[in-house]
Design an enzyme around this catalytic site. Structure first.
Site, mmCIF file in Angstrom:
data_model
loop_
_atom_site.group_PDB
_atom_site.id
_atom_site.type_symbol
_atom_site.label_atom_id
_atom_site.label_comp_id
_atom_site.label_asym_id
_atom_site.label_seq_id
_atom_site.Cartn_x
_atom_site.Cartn_y
_atom_site.Cartn_z
ATOM 1 N N LYS A 118 -16.003 15.736 -8.121
ATOM 2 C CA LYS A 118 -15.155 16.062 -9.270
ATOM 3 C C LYS A 118 -14.045 15.028 -9.444
ATOM 4 O O LYS A 118 -13.618 14.748 -10.567
ATOM 5 C CB LYS A 118 -14.593 17.479 -9.133
ATOM 6 C CG LYS A 118 -15.680 18.563 -9.252
ATOM 7 C CD LYS A 118 -15.104 19.958 -9.208
ATOM 8 C CE LYS A 118 -16.191 21.023 -9.397
ATOM 9 N NZ LYS A 118 -17.133 21.075 -8.270
ATOM 10 N N ARG A 141 -13.333 15.234 6.504
ATOM 11 C CA ARG A 141 -13.776 15.251 5.104
ATOM 12 C C ARG A 141 -12.908 14.327 4.243
ATOM 13 O O ARG A 141 -13.389 13.748 3.265
ATOM 14 C CB ARG A 141 -13.759 16.679 4.559
ATOM 15 C CG ARG A 141 -14.895 17.533 5.099
ATOM 16 C CD ARG A 141 -14.755 19.000 4.701
ATOM 17 N NE ARG A 141 -14.679 19.212 3.264
ATOM 18 C CZ ARG A 141 -15.709 19.246 2.431
ATOM 19 N NH1 ARG A 141 -16.930 19.075 2.914
ATOM 20 N NH2 ARG A 141 -15.541 19.466 1.150
ATOM 21 N N CYS A 233 -18.435 27.725 -5.977
ATOM 22 C CA CYS A 233 -19.904 27.665 -6.020
ATOM 23 C C CYS A 233 -20.452 28.990 -5.497
ATOM 24 O O CYS A 233 -21.351 29.009 -4.652
ATOM 25 C CB CYS A 233 -20.435 26.472 -5.221
ATOM 26 S SG CYS A 233 -19.943 26.447 -3.487
#
Length: 452
Positions: A118, A141, A233
């Protein structure tokens, strides 16, 4: 696929009614593969996987479905940032941005940004001269996020590695905040059996509590009139509509309708404006997205940090200036031994941000100055504004490009002592330098392809 949790099955039957069987069938079908092109890098080159391109993603101008999933790792264009492998439903963010942004430059925070899908979409679709802060709380991450941002090749992005509560004191600093919240991952059941195994009703409640904490932490950082884009999600209403309703009852805010013509997208029950992507109706994985506008709040004022001595002005080496575009719009910086550039109009804010959050990358790193000569940074090779006409380049074939990306030695007739940009189909991949009878490969060790 392993068996779905009975409580999940029962809930989806209640939510979808007659559609539920088609939904469950979709969960055992093959996931569609989609990519999103980097328009600044693909405008003058052949489209990647042109023989596999199926059709355009309806809600994204640079998104395409592929007929089958190729080996992305063995495509040098992926490593050069020519495209991003992104799930198609997530690309609906472009439609949202087209409605809630105008022409005025914005400061935007992507709060839970890793691995970077995104954020790279935001980088291409925000108004000109905007600033994007891409944050990730988990250190490992955050490193992946940084790598993907560098590969994308833009200079108006700052990458941070911070807990959301580090942004609480930055009252009104951001015109838009995207929270792609950590969730129960039901929308990934088709792709990730681990998500099924980890599912539990207790985990749903933990996710809901965490989402509320995250949103509470960053709400004050949103400017009056600013937009919160919230997505998950998952299909769980407790993490979707219930969270939007919680925001509306907890804060002075309004639900924003996103106008579109895609009948396959399922709206939330009125009067709430939320948008569901179900795999039996849209070609993609499960996604929920909703937009909230903040009605009150404190306008942002930048508090000057006290400094004992002002930072000295940084001058870029003469040998690097021809490689860069119009430097009047940029402020050079030095961090340790690394030289870089920042958008001039955001330099003061980035300095302020650095005092509040853990900045791990900013603008575009240019290189290191060693004995009056510049050792170019890997990020410079991937920078979409690099003036390649002023660089010694070596265009390579697929086999040689993969050797380079594995950080193996490559051989060609190279000008002695020069830094050489390795390109594949015109896309920069990294640097080599001729030293004696050897061409040294400077591809980052931690990025190298370990196996194909």
């Amino acid at each position: 696929m392993i068996s779905l949790p009975p409580a999940f099955t029962e809930r989806m039957q209640q939510l979808l009614g007659n559609e539920s069987e088609t939904f469950f069938q979709a969960l055992v079908s093959e996931s569609p593969t989609s990519i999103r092109l980097n328009p600044e890098k693909t405008a003058n080159t052949d489209l990647p996987f042109s023989e596999l391109l199926s059709r355009q993603v309806p809600w994204c101008s640079n998104g395409y479905y592929l007929k089958e999933r190729p080996s992305f790792t063995s495509d040098p264009l992926l490593h050069g940032g020519a495209y991003y492998v992104q799930e198609a439903s997530s690309m609906f963010l472009q439609v949202v941005l087209q409605q809630i942004t105008g022409d005025t430059p914005l400061r935007v925070l992507d709060l839970c940004a890793a691995p970077g899908g995104k954020s790279t979409l935001l980088a291409n679709n925000l108004p000109k001269d905007s600033l994007l802060v891409s944050n990730e709380i988990i250190k490992s991450r955050a490193s992946i996020l940084k790598e993907n941002i560098i590969k994308w090749g833009y200079d108006h992005i700052v990458v941070t590695n911070s807990d959301p509560n580090r942004f609480t004191g930055m009252k009104g600093a951001f015109d838009m905040i995207l929270v792609d919240a950590p969730c129960s991952g039901e929308g990934m059941f088709r792709k990730d059996e681990k998500a099924i195994m980890e599912w539990s009703e207790n985990n749903l409640r933990l996710c809901e509590e965490r989402q509320k904490r995250i949103l509470s932490d960053v709400w004050d950082a949103l400017a009056p009139g600013g937009y919160l884009v919230y997505s998950t999600c998952t299909y769980n209403p407790g993490e979707n509509e219930d969270i939007l309703n919680w925001i509306l009852t907890t804060f002075d805010a309004s639900s924003v309708e996103i106008r579109h013509n895609f009948t396959a997208i399922t709206p939330s029950p009125s009067p709430l404006h939320g948008y569901h992507f179900y795999p039996h109706k849209t070609s993609g994985e499960g996604l929920f997205m909703g937009v909230i506008q903040k009605n009150d709040g404190t306008p942002f004022t930048m508090k000057k940090e006290k400094r004992a001595t002002p930072s000295p002005a940084v001058k870029l080496p003469a040998d690097i200036l021809p490689l860069l575009s119009d430097m009047t719009k940029y402020t050079p910086y030095i961090a340790g031994e690394t030289l870089g550039i920042l958008p001039k109009q955001h330099a003061e804010f980035i300095q302020y941000l650095s005092s509040k959050a853990g900045v791990i990358y900013k603008g575009c790193e240019i290189g290191e100055c060693i004995k009056g000569k510049t050792k170019p940074a890997h990020a410079l090779a991937l920078y979409h504004k690099l003036q390649q006409k002023h660089v010694t380049r070596q265009e390579v074939d697929l086999s040689t490009a993969l050797q380079f990306l594995r950080k193996e030695d490559i051989r060609f007739e190279a000008p002695q002592g020069e830094w050489i940009l390795i390109t594949y189909k015109g896309i920069g991949l990294g640097w080599v330098k001729e030293v004696g009878n050897r061409v040294n490969n400077y591809y980052p060790k931690e990025w190298r392809i370990k196996k194909l």
